[in-house]
Design a protein around this motif. Structure first.
Motif, mmCIF file in Angstrom:
data_model
loop_
_atom_site.group_PDB
_atom_site.id
_atom_site.type_symbol
_atom_site.label_atom_id
_atom_site.label_comp_id
_atom_site.label_asym_id
_atom_site.label_seq_id
_atom_site.Cartn_x
_atom_site.Cartn_y
_atom_site.Cartn_z
ATOM 1 N N LEU A 92 0.687 -1.249 -0.020
ATOM 2 C CA LEU A 92 0.041 0.070 0.083
ATOM 3 C C LEU A 92 0.776 1.073 -0.120
ATOM 4 C CD1 LEU A 92 -2.996 -1.112 2.339
ATOM 5 C CD2 LEU A 92 -2.784 -1.364 -0.087
ATOM 6 N N ALA A 93 1.054 1.810 -1.220
ATOM 7 C CA ALA A 93 1.955 2.969 -1.389
ATOM 8 C C ALA A 93 1.510 4.338 -0.588
ATOM 9 C CB ALA A 93 1.934 3.243 -2.803
ATOM 10 N N GLU A 94 0.077 4.245 -0.487
ATOM 11 C CA GLU A 94 -0.359 5.494 0.290
ATOM 12 C C GLU A 94 0.105 5.514 1.720
ATOM 13 O OE1 GLU A 94 -2.098 3.389 -1.409
ATOM 14 O OE2 GLU A 94 -3.010 4.546 -3.121
ATOM 15 N N VAL A 95 -0.001 4.398 2.442
ATOM 16 C CA VAL A 95 0.428 4.151 3.676
ATOM 17 C C VAL A 95 1.949 4.285 3.974
ATOM 18 C CG1 VAL A 95 0.407 2.727 5.784
ATOM 19 C CG2 VAL A 95 -1.749 2.554 4.346
ATOM 20 N N VAL A 96 2.696 3.751 2.878
ATOM 21 C CA VAL A 96 4.160 3.942 3.085
ATOM 22 C C VAL A 96 4.537 5.223 2.968
ATOM 23 C CG1 VAL A 96 6.198 3.253 2.210
ATOM 24 C CG2 VAL A 96 4.514 1.538 2.333
ATOM 25 N N GLU A 97 3.851 5.948 1.878
ATOM 26 C CA GLU A 97 4.395 7.356 1.696
ATOM 27 C C GLU A 97 3.839 8.283 2.919
ATOM 28 O OE1 GLU A 97 3.130 10.259 -1.724
ATOM 29 O OE2 GLU A 97 3.608 8.472 -2.378
ATOM 30 N N ARG A 98 3.071 7.986 3.580
ATOM 31 C CA ARG A 98 2.327 8.559 4.797
ATOM 32 C C ARG A 98 3.455 8.398 5.894
ATOM 33 N NH1 ARG A 98 0.421 13.294 6.811
ATOM 34 N NH2 ARG A 98 -0.661 12.810 8.969
ATOM 35 N N VAL A 99 3.730 7.435 6.020
ATOM 36 C CA VAL A 99 4.950 7.211 7.092
ATOM 37 C C VAL A 99 6.059 7.833 6.835
ATOM 38 C CG1 VAL A 99 6.473 5.296 8.240
ATOM 39 C CG2 VAL A 99 3.806 4.896 7.639
ATOM 40 N N PHE A 100 6.515 7.797 5.566
ATOM 41 C CA PHE A 100 7.979 8.320 4.967
ATOM 42 C C PHE A 100 7.739 9.899 5.159
ATOM 43 C CE2 PHE A 100 9.502 4.658 2.125
ATOM 44 C CZ PHE A 100 9.642 3.886 3.055
ATOM 45 N N THR A 101 6.949 10.513 5.317
ATOM 46 C CA THR A 101 6.915 12.036 5.325
ATOM 47 C C THR A 101 7.513 12.564 6.754
ATOM 48 O OG1 THR A 101 4.545 12.157 6.202
ATOM 49 C CG2 THR A 101 4.864 12.269 3.948
ATOM 50 N N PHE A 102 7.434 11.535 7.721
ATOM 51 C CA PHE A 102 7.943 11.740 8.879
ATOM 52 C C PHE A 102 9.399 11.638 9.110
ATOM 53 C CE2 PHE A 102 3.501 10.785 9.550
ATOM 54 C CZ PHE A 102 2.925 12.013 10.241
ATOM 55 N N ALA A 138 17.307 9.388 6.361
ATOM 56 C CA ALA A 138 16.737 8.254 6.706
ATOM 57 C C ALA A 138 16.023 7.712 5.477
ATOM 58 C CB ALA A 138 15.777 8.327 7.753
ATOM 59 N N LEU A 139 15.501 8.424 4.761
ATOM 60 C CA LEU A 139 14.816 8.103 3.468
ATOM 61 C C LEU A 139 15.742 7.479 2.369
ATOM 62 C CD1 LEU A 139 12.424 11.242 2.770
ATOM 63 C CD2 LEU A 139 11.856 8.829 3.451
ATOM 64 N N LEU A 140 16.925 8.030 2.304
ATOM 65 C CA LEU A 140 17.849 7.643 1.452
ATOM 66 C C LEU A 140 18.328 6.122 1.732
ATOM 67 C CD1 LEU A 140 20.251 10.568 0.831
ATOM 68 C CD2 LEU A 140 18.440 10.013 -0.674
ATOM 69 N N ARG A 141 18.387 5.748 3.291
ATOM 70 C CA ARG A 141 18.542 4.424 3.547
ATOM 71 C C ARG A 141 17.471 3.524 3.047
ATOM 72 N NH1 ARG A 141 21.115 6.862 8.211
ATOM 73 N NH2 ARG A 141 19.106 6.516 9.512
ATOM 74 N N VAL A 142 16.108 3.753 3.454
ATOM 75 C CA VAL A 142 15.142 2.939 3.249
ATOM 76 C C VAL A 142 14.836 2.788 1.843
ATOM 77 C CG1 VAL A 142 13.972 3.546 5.541
ATOM 78 C CG2 VAL A 142 13.187 4.854 3.549
ATOM 79 N N ALA A 143 15.147 3.790 0.989
ATOM 80 C CA ALA A 143 14.892 3.493 -0.544
ATOM 81 C C ALA A 143 15.447 2.337 -1.104
ATOM 82 C CB ALA A 143 15.417 4.902 -1.297
ATOM 83 N N GLY A 144 16.541 1.682 -0.433
ATOM 84 C CA GLY A 144 17.072 0.504 -0.978
ATOM 85 C C GLY A 144 16.353 -0.790 -0.564
ATOM 86 N N VAL A 145 15.427 -0.752 -0.065
ATOM 87 C CA VAL A 145 14.674 -1.901 0.645
ATOM 88 C C VAL A 145 13.835 -2.413 -0.508
ATOM 89 C CG1 VAL A 145 12.801 -2.948 2.159
ATOM 90 C CG2 VAL A 145 14.152 -1.015 2.935
ATOM 91 N N CYS A 146 13.324 -1.725 -1.252
ATOM 92 C CA CYS A 146 12.354 -2.408 -2.301
ATOM 93 C C CYS A 146 11.927 -1.378 -3.411
ATOM 94 C CB CYS A 146 11.048 -3.204 -1.825
ATOM 95 S SG CYS A 146 9.859 -2.188 -1.079
ATOM 96 N N ARG A 147 11.206 -1.819 -4.728
ATOM 97 C CA ARG A 147 11.085 -0.872 -5.459
ATOM 98 C C ARG A 147 9.903 0.105 -4.977
ATOM 99 N NH1 ARG A 147 8.933 -2.190 -11.573
ATOM 100 N NH2 ARG A 147 8.673 -0.269 -12.190
ATOM 101 N N LEU A 148 8.979 -0.339 -4.229
ATOM 102 C CA LEU A 148 7.782 0.429 -3.802
ATOM 103 C C LEU A 148 8.122 1.427 -3.031
ATOM 104 C CD1 LEU A 148 4.548 0.753 -3.594
ATOM 105 C CD2 LEU A 148 4.685 -0.478 -1.269
ATOM 106 N N TRP A 149 9.205 1.040 -2.127
ATOM 107 C CA TRP A 149 9.656 2.219 -1.033
ATOM 108 C C TRP A 149 10.285 3.164 -1.833
ATOM 109 C CZ3 TRP A 149 11.211 -0.004 4.371
ATOM 110 C CH2 TRP A 149 10.197 -0.428 5.164
ATOM 111 N N ARG A 150 11.219 2.883 -2.727
ATOM 112 C CA ARG A 150 12.069 3.683 -3.327
ATOM 113 C C ARG A 150 11.227 4.843 -4.235
ATOM 114 N NH1 ARG A 150 14.831 0.140 -5.876
ATOM 115 N NH2 ARG A 150 13.753 -0.019 -7.901
ATOM 116 N N GLU A 151 10.143 4.158 -4.805
ATOM 117 C CA GLU A 151 9.149 5.022 -5.373
ATOM 118 C C GLU A 151 8.743 6.123 -4.892
ATOM 119 O OE1 GLU A 151 9.198 5.614 -8.692
ATOM 120 O OE2 GLU A 151 10.580 4.075 -9.077
ATOM 121 N N CYS A 152 8.308 5.558 -3.318
ATOM 122 C CA CYS A 152 7.486 6.432 -2.272
ATOM 123 C C CYS A 152 8.531 7.581 -1.662
ATOM 124 C CB CYS A 152 7.191 5.568 -1.105
ATOM 125 S SG CYS A 152 5.890 4.490 -1.459
#
Length: 368
Positions: A24-34, A39-53
């Motif tokens: 669920l990109a909407e949920v992930v993106e909402r979490v990432f706004t905080f 930290a965002l650059l680190r989690v971007a490597g987890v998966c494609r969905l997270w990278r796009e978020c």
């Protein structure tokens, strides 16, 4: 992906949480706004969905960020701004593309060289009242992200005694020539006490001084360059460094506080001229480049006169700058279609001053 939780220190995998955070990109993106940018650059490597978020979240974080530092009594562990920047970058929400970093001259000059003369120290502001810091360890870092419709380009020209001619392509590459969207140039000469440094600064400025742009800056003691081809930069080198701002969204104006501006009333009158430019305060930065001869002594022991006058008329605009060895700029106000209107007729030689202060506003467009 395994989530750690539950009582008693046990760990378990929650299929529902795994599904939500994996799909669920909407949920992930909402979490990432905080999360801060690091930290965002680190989690971007987890998966494609997270990278796009992460990409989408970073695109929403496009406001200029600043970090300021002032020395605390008794703290001798490195320069105050270095300490503050190291801590603040952990929580910065933007991805900086250009950084303007200024610190007091003691960062580069030994105490022996500083004795017997007033030190050049910068000033800046966070969300509170800006402070004019004439003596002491201090500094600021302005972090510019990539902003849609705006191009900020650094430039650096080193004086070569064997070739004082600037090629046209050198100026064009950094947005100073053949650039119809050029709006503002911040320009600084360094090692200005060296023979020929002042003439070289005037030679560079003359190439774009007659353009339809805002020009502001000053002369500083030293430059520490991380991008110079000659790294580290020769301690005796002289040259010109700065930033060019291009984009139709930019609005800007400057006023010159000359030697006749010497009390609260005349300082506020100068700010009224700047206010008349009708520059929006939101997403705007203020700059103050003052002579070392001004400040508290110039205003008969009154502190913070010019920055307080600025804050009175621009309460929500952050102010940054320094006390230097010469000021660059003039009174220039703009109209809505970015046609410059000169308050006074200005000649090229009238761009260089002493015992003055240049106040400038740069508006980077409406926040999206």
């Amino acid at each position: 992906m395994e989530l750690v939780g539950g009582g008693g220190g046990s760990s378990s995998t929650d299929p529902r949480s795994t599904y939500v955070l994996s799909n669920l990109a909407e949920v992930v993106e909402r979490v990432f706004t905080f999360l801060p940018a690091k930290a965002l650059l680190r989690v971007a490597g987890v998966c494609r969905l997270w990278r796009e978020c992460v990409r989408r979240v970073l695109r929403t974080h496009r406001s200029v960020t600043w970090i300021t530092g002032v020395a605390e009594a008794g703290n001798l562990e490195g320069h105050c701004l270095v300490r503050v920047v190291a801590e603040a970058l952990e929580n910065v929400r933007i991805l900086p593309r250009t950084v303007l970093y200024m610190a007091d001259s003691e960062t580069f000059i030994s105490l022996e060289e500083c004795r017997g003369r007033k030190r050049v120290t910068p000033m800046g502001s966070g969300s509170n009242r800006p402070q004019e810091i004439e003596i002491g360890e201090s500094g600021f870092a302005l972090l510019f992200p990539q902003i849609e419709g705006i191009k900020i380009q650094p430039f650096h020209f080193i004086k070569d005694p064997k070739n004082l001619t600037l090629e046209r392509h050198q100026l064009a590459e950094v947005g100073l020539l053949d650039n119809p969207e050029l709006r503002v140039v911040l320009v600084f000469g360094y090692n200005c006490c060296k023979v020929g440094a002042g003439n070289y600064l005037q030679r560079v400025v003359s190439t774009f001084s007659n353009m339809n742009i805002i020009l502001a800056g000053g002369q500083v003691d030293n430059l520490s360059s991380l991008t110079c081809e000659k790294n580290p930069l020769d301690i005796d080198a002289t040259g010109v460094v700065g930033l060019s701002f291009s984009g139709h969204r930019i609005q800007s104006a400057t006023v010159l506080l000359n030697e006749d501006v010497n009390d609260v009333k005349t300082a506020e009158a100068a700010m009224q001229r700047l206010k008349a430019a009708n520059i929006p305060e939101q997403n705007t930065i203020g700059f103050m480049f003052a002579c070392v001869g001004r400040g508290v002594q110039y205003y008969r022991a009154k502190r913070n006169v010019e920055s307080d006058a600025f804050r009175k008329f621009f309460p929500s605009v952050p102010l940054f700058g320094f006390f230097g060895n010469g000021e660059i700029g003039c009174d220039r106000i703009v109209t809505g279609n970015f046609i410059l209107r000169r308050c006074n007729e200005v000649k090229e030689e009238d761009l260089f001053h002493s015992y003055t202060t240049i106040m400038a506003l740069i508006h980077l467009g409406a926040s999206k």
